[in-house]
Design a protein around this motif. Structure first.
Motif, PDB file in Angstrom:
ATOM      1  N   GLY A  85     -23.057  19.339  17.362  1.00  0.00           N
ATOM      2  CA  GLY A  85     -24.228  20.201  17.462  1.00  0.00           C
ATOM      3  C   GLY A  85     -25.245  19.929  16.367  1.00  0.00           C
ATOM      4  O   GLY A  85     -26.445  19.813  16.633  1.00  0.00           O
ATOM      5  N   LEU A  86     -24.773  19.817  15.130  1.00  0.00           N
ATOM      6  CA  LEU A  86     -25.672  19.555  14.007  1.00  0.00           C
ATOM      7  C   LEU A  86     -26.292  18.163  14.131  1.00  0.00           C
ATOM      8  O   LEU A  86     -27.502  17.992  13.942  1.00  0.00           O
ATOM      9  CB  LEU A  86     -24.915  19.680  12.685  1.00  0.00           C
ATOM     10  N   GLY A  87     -25.471  17.184  14.458  1.00  0.00           N
ATOM     11  CA  GLY A  87     -25.965  15.815  14.570  1.00  0.00           C
ATOM     12  C   GLY A  87     -27.003  15.653  15.667  1.00  0.00           C
ATOM     13  O   GLY A  87     -28.061  15.044  15.462  1.00  0.00           O
ATOM     14  N   TYR A  88     -26.731  16.208  16.831  1.00  0.00           N
ATOM     15  CA  TYR A  88     -27.677  16.113  17.939  1.00  0.00           C
ATOM     16  C   TYR A  88     -28.979  16.848  17.625  1.00  0.00           C
ATOM     17  O   TYR A  88     -30.061  16.409  18.026  1.00  0.00           O
ATOM     18  CB  TYR A  88     -27.060  16.671  19.218  1.00  0.00           C
ATOM     19  N   SER A  89     -28.883  17.981  16.914  1.00  0.00           N
ATOM     20  CA  SER A  89     -30.087  18.721  16.540  1.00  0.00           C
ATOM     21  C   SER A  89     -30.956  17.906  15.583  1.00  0.00           C
ATOM     22  O   SER A  89     -32.191  17.866  15.723  1.00  0.00           O
ATOM     23  CB  SER A  89     -29.712  20.055  15.875  1.00  0.00           C
ATOM     24  N   MET A  90     -30.334  17.257  14.622  1.00  0.00           N
ATOM     25  CA  MET A  90     -31.078  16.430  13.673  1.00  0.00           C
ATOM     26  C   MET A  90     -31.720  15.238  14.377  1.00  0.00           C
ATOM     27  O   MET A  90     -32.880  14.898  14.118  1.00  0.00           O
ATOM     28  CB  MET A  90     -30.139  15.963  12.555  1.00  0.00           C
ATOM     29  N   GLY A 143     -19.773  20.661   3.486  1.00  0.00           N
ATOM     30  CA  GLY A 143     -19.685  19.847   4.685  1.00  0.00           C
ATOM     31  C   GLY A 143     -21.043  19.381   5.167  1.00  0.00           C
ATOM     32  O   GLY A 143     -21.216  18.236   5.593  1.00  0.00           O
ATOM     33  N   ARG A 144     -22.043  20.284   5.107  1.00  0.00           N
ATOM     34  CA  ARG A 144     -23.397  19.920   5.533  1.00  0.00           C
ATOM     35  C   ARG A 144     -23.996  18.860   4.623  1.00  0.00           C
ATOM     36  O   ARG A 144     -24.685  17.936   5.087  1.00  0.00           O
ATOM     37  CB  ARG A 144     -24.288  21.159   5.569  1.00  0.00           C
ATOM     38  N   LYS A 145     -23.746  18.972   3.313  1.00  0.00           N
ATOM     39  CA  LYS A 145     -24.247  17.959   2.380  1.00  0.00           C
ATOM     40  C   LYS A 145     -23.654  16.590   2.701  1.00  0.00           C
ATOM     41  O   LYS A 145     -24.353  15.577   2.732  1.00  0.00           O
ATOM     42  CB  LYS A 145     -23.889  18.353   0.937  1.00  0.00           C
ATOM     43  N   ALA A 205     -24.402  11.206   5.196  1.00  0.00           N
ATOM     44  CA  ALA A 205     -23.913  10.178   6.118  1.00  0.00           C
ATOM     45  C   ALA A 205     -24.933   9.910   7.225  1.00  0.00           C
ATOM     46  O   ALA A 205     -25.135   8.762   7.630  1.00  0.00           O
ATOM     47  CB  ALA A 205     -22.573  10.619   6.724  1.00  0.00           C
ATOM     48  N   TYR A 206     -25.585  10.960   7.714  1.00  0.00           N
ATOM     49  CA  TYR A 206     -26.598  10.807   8.764  1.00  0.00           C
ATOM     50  C   TYR A 206     -27.782   9.980   8.259  1.00  0.00           C
ATOM     51  O   TYR A 206     -28.256   9.068   8.943  1.00  0.00           O
ATOM     52  CB  TYR A 206     -27.082  12.174   9.234  1.00  0.00           C
ATOM     53  N   ASN A 207     -28.275  10.294   7.081  1.00  0.00           N
ATOM     54  CA  ASN A 207     -29.411   9.557   6.524  1.00  0.00           C
ATOM     55  C   ASN A 207     -29.082   8.082   6.325  1.00  0.00           C
ATOM     56  O   ASN A 207     -29.920   7.205   6.561  1.00  0.00           O
ATOM     57  CB  ASN A 207     -29.853  10.181   5.198  1.00  0.00           C
ATOM     58  N   GLY A 251     -34.482  -6.648  14.587  1.00  0.00           N
ATOM     59  CA  GLY A 251     -34.348  -6.569  13.146  1.00  0.00           C
ATOM     60  C   GLY A 251     -34.868  -5.251  12.598  1.00  0.00           C
ATOM     61  O   GLY A 251     -35.574  -5.215  11.597  1.00  0.00           O
ATOM     62  N   GLN A 252     -34.528  -4.137  13.265  1.00  0.00           N
ATOM     63  CA  GLN A 252     -35.011  -2.826  12.871  1.00  0.00           C
ATOM     64  C   GLN A 252     -33.858  -1.887  12.534  1.00  0.00           C
ATOM     65  O   GLN A 252     -32.735  -2.078  12.981  1.00  0.00           O
ATOM     66  CB  GLN A 252     -35.819  -2.190  14.016  1.00  0.00           C
ATOM     67  N   THR A 253     -34.183  -0.864  11.755  1.00  0.00           N
ATOM     68  CA  THR A 253     -33.229   0.215  11.539  1.00  0.00           C
ATOM     69  C   THR A 253     -33.232   1.098  12.787  1.00  0.00           C
ATOM     70  O   THR A 253     -34.123   0.993  13.641  1.00  0.00           O
ATOM     71  CB  THR A 253     -33.620   1.063  10.325  1.00  0.00           C
ATOM     72  N   PHE A 254     -32.249   1.994  12.878  1.00  0.00           N
ATOM     73  CA  PHE A 254     -32.237   2.921  14.007  1.00  0.00           C
ATOM     74  C   PHE A 254     -33.506   3.773  14.011  1.00  0.00           C
ATOM     75  O   PHE A 254     -34.078   4.032  15.066  1.00  0.00           O
ATOM     76  CB  PHE A 254     -31.005   3.827  13.954  1.00  0.00           C
ATOM     77  N   ARG A 255     -33.940   4.210  12.845  1.00  0.00           N
ATOM     78  CA  ARG A 255     -35.149   5.024  12.758  1.00  0.00           C
ATOM     79  C   ARG A 255     -36.361   4.271  13.297  1.00  0.00           C
ATOM     80  O   ARG A 255     -37.163   4.824  14.060  1.00  0.00           O
ATOM     81  CB  ARG A 255     -35.391   5.450  11.304  1.00  0.00           C
ATOM     82  N   GLU A 256     -36.489   3.005  12.926  1.00  0.00           N
ATOM     83  CA  GLU A 256     -37.610   2.187  13.404  1.00  0.00           C
ATOM     84  C   GLU A 256     -37.504   1.917  14.903  1.00  0.00           C
ATOM     85  O   GLU A 256     -38.511   1.907  15.617  1.00  0.00           O
ATOM     86  CB  GLU A 256     -37.648   0.869  12.628  1.00  0.00           C
TER      87      GLU A 256
END
Length: 213
Positions: A78-83, A159-161, A166-168, A181-186
C-alpha cells in the motif's frame, strides 16, 4: 514470479503462473474495456496469490488487502504503490497530460484515471521487486518495523524510514528493462512523454510498454 519460483520449485506457484499465461491469451480477444478489466482482475488475484507463496513464511499473505492492509506485506504494498502513484502523477502533469482522463480506468470521485493506467507497468519492476528484495534479504523485520492499529497493519516510524530509503534508492537505480540508459525515475517520465506524443499524433508506435524480460 518465474524468476523467484526457480529457487522454490513450488507446484502451487507454477500453477499460478500457468493460469496467468492461460488467461492472458484472452486479452487480445476482448471486445470491451469491461471485459479486458475482468481478465486483469482475475490475473491480478492469481498474481498476488502466487506472490504470497514466494515471500518468507513470516510475510506470507493470501490476497491483496488495501483499506486497511491486513498484514505486513500488504502494508508495504500500500505504501509503495501510493508513493509510486504520486511520482507518476507528478510526471503526468509535467508531460502536459490531464491526469483524470484515462484509457482503461474510469473517473470515480475525482480519481486520476490516467495515473492508474500508467502505473500498471511499473508496479512489479519497482515496488514488488523492491519488497521481495527487502524481505528475502532480511532487511526489514516483521516484529520490529510494523504495528497494528484497529483492524490494519502499518509500518511504524522506523519501518517507514527504512522503506523510504530503499524506495529512493530503487527509483534512482538503472532501469534494465529498457535500452535507454535511464533510471526508473527517468524512464517513468519518458513513458509519460511518449504517451502524450502517442495521443497528440494518434500513433500507437510511439509508445512501447515496458516488458519484463
Amino acid at each position: 514470479m518465474r524468476r523467484y519460483e526457480r529457487n522454490l520449485l513450488d507446484d502451487s506457484v507454477m500453477m499460478s503462473i500457468h493460469n496467468i499465461c492461460h488467461i492472458r491469451k484472452n486479452i487480445h480477444k476482448a471486445t470491451s474495456i469491461e471485459e479486458l478489466m475482468g481478465y486483469e482482475g482475475i490475473i491480478s488475484r492469481l498474481y498476488f496469490e502466487g506472490l504470497g507463496k514466494i515471500v518468507p513464511l513470516e510475510f506470507t499473505f493470501t490476497k491483496r488487502s488495501k483499506q486497511p492492509p491486513l498484514d505486513p506485506f500488504n502494508a508495504m504494498l500500500g505504501l509503495g504503490y501510493s508513493m509510486l502513484f504520486n511520482k507518476i502523477m507528478a510526471r503526468v502533469i509535467n508531460a502536459g497530460l490531464h491526469p483524470f482522463v484515462g484509457g482503461m480506468h474510469s473517473i470515480k470521485g475525482g480519481h486520476p484515471a490516467l495515473v492508474s493506467d500508467l502505473i500498471e507497468e511499473w508496479r512489479a519492476p519497482v515496488i514488488d521487486s523492491l519488497m521481495l528484495n527487502l524481505v528475502k534479504r532480511n532487511m526489514i523485520d516483521v516484529d520490529e518495523d510494523f504495528q497494528y492499529s484497529g483492524e490494519g497493519c502499518y509500518l511504524n516510524g522506523e519501518g517507514r524510514k527504512l522503506f523510504l530509503s530503499a524506495y529512493n534508492k530503487k527509483i534512482k537505480s538503472m532501469n534494465q528493462y529498457m535500452d535507454r540508459g535511464q533510471t526508473f525515475r527517468e524512464s517513468i517520465f519518458s513513458q509519460c512523454k511518449a504517451y502524450a506524443s502517442t495521443i497528440m499524433n494518434i500513433d500507437l508506435e510511439r509508445y512501447t510498454p515496458l516488458e519484463i524480460r
